[in-house]
Design a protein around this motif. Structure first.
Motif: not given
Ligand code: WA2
Length: 283
Positions: A76-78, A145-147, A207-211
């Protein structure tokens, strides 16, 4: 007599497939709830305190120690929402520049180890979503940058307008050789009521919390817990686009006669998934 045997085979396949589909769906749902709770944790302790009461060390330790709550996830990441006018100040404060995500068609040899140090700075955009906090298992995405990634970007836009947990279609995750999916929850400046409009939600996003879910290895782990793995073949598909179904798990399907199909609910109504089960051998 033959008919009776055939009927029993069908019932056996059905119950085995049901059990596997239910387990996968339940574990996915459990993870999703916990990722949602992490989004609230960040909202409360990062954005709700001045200065923030969570740093990378705290987030890293907490997410690692609670990883048992998120079966099937690889990390998970933020990512923080940063507007262009704040970029310079943000980069100075963090001591690094916002990086562009490297896509598959780019020359991998230039950034062999995916070290963020080797990535290019993000070109100018209205806004960015650099990862600032991560579980150690996905530390390679910090500062990216996740965008700047197509699937991640679409997920971010859909998550913040809806306020719901949203899923990407399957794509090759960074530093992984498998197809995976990403689950995203938006984090808002204030607690929003369910009737908040998409426009208000977008404005209030911080922000955006993603897994990330590495589907093949995690589904493998799950199915190995069950007996008779040698009897049936399991496939998982993303069937959102019926004319371009994506196989997320399992070998290429071979017609061995009986087929049982279960639909899977991964909590995002915009995505459709199915499990297909077959006996390995004809009777
Ligand atoms: N997390 C891990 N590996 C990835 C990835 C990702 N996105 N995208 C491509 N490889 C922090 O929606 C926000 C995680 C994105 C969140």
């Amino acid at each position: 007599l033959n008919e009776g045997i055939q009927l029993r085979r069908e019932e056996t396949l059905e119950s085995m497939c049901d059990e596997r589909a239910r387990m996968l769906q339940d574990q996915f749902n459990v993870s999703m709830n916990h990722v949602h709770a992490l989004a609230i944790l960040v909202s409360t302790f990062y954005h709700g305190k001045q200065p923030p009461a969570i740093d990378q060390e705290t987030f890293g330790e907490y997410t690692e120690r609670t990883s048992f709550e998120r079966p099937l996830t690889s990390g998970v990441a933020y990512a923080l929402r940063v507007r262009h006018f704040e970029r310079e100040k943000f980069e100075k404060e963090h001591g690094w520049t916002i990086k562009k995500m490297e896509t598959e068609d780019q020359d991998q040899t230039l950034a062999q180890d995916c070290d963020p140090e080797n990535l290019d700075p993000s070109p100018v955009h209205d806004e960015y979503a650099p990862v600032i906090l991560s579980q150690d298992t996905v530390s390679h995405i910090v500062s990216i940058d996740m965008m700047s990634g197509k699937e991640d970007r679409e997920n971010i836009l859909r998550a913040r307008a809806s306020g719901k947990g949203v899923l990407t279609s399957p794509f090759k995750l960074l530093k992984s050789n498998h197809l995976g999916v990403v689950l995203t929850f938006a984090v808002y400046k204030t607690h929003l009521l369910p009737d908040t409009t998409p426009e208000q939600r977008i404005k209030a996003t911080v922000g955006y919390l993603g897994a990330s879910y590495d589907v093949p290895s995690l589904v493998d782990k799950l199915l190995h817990q069950l007996a008779s793995k040698q009897t049936i073949v399991v496939n998982v598909y993303d069937t959102t686009n019926v004319s371009a179904v994506i196989r997320m798990y399992g070998p290429e399907e071979i017609d061995t006669g009986l087929l049982h199909v279960n639909s899977l609910d991964f909590g995002d109504p915009a995505r459709k998934h199915e499990m297909h089960c077959r006996f390995k051998q004809r009777p």
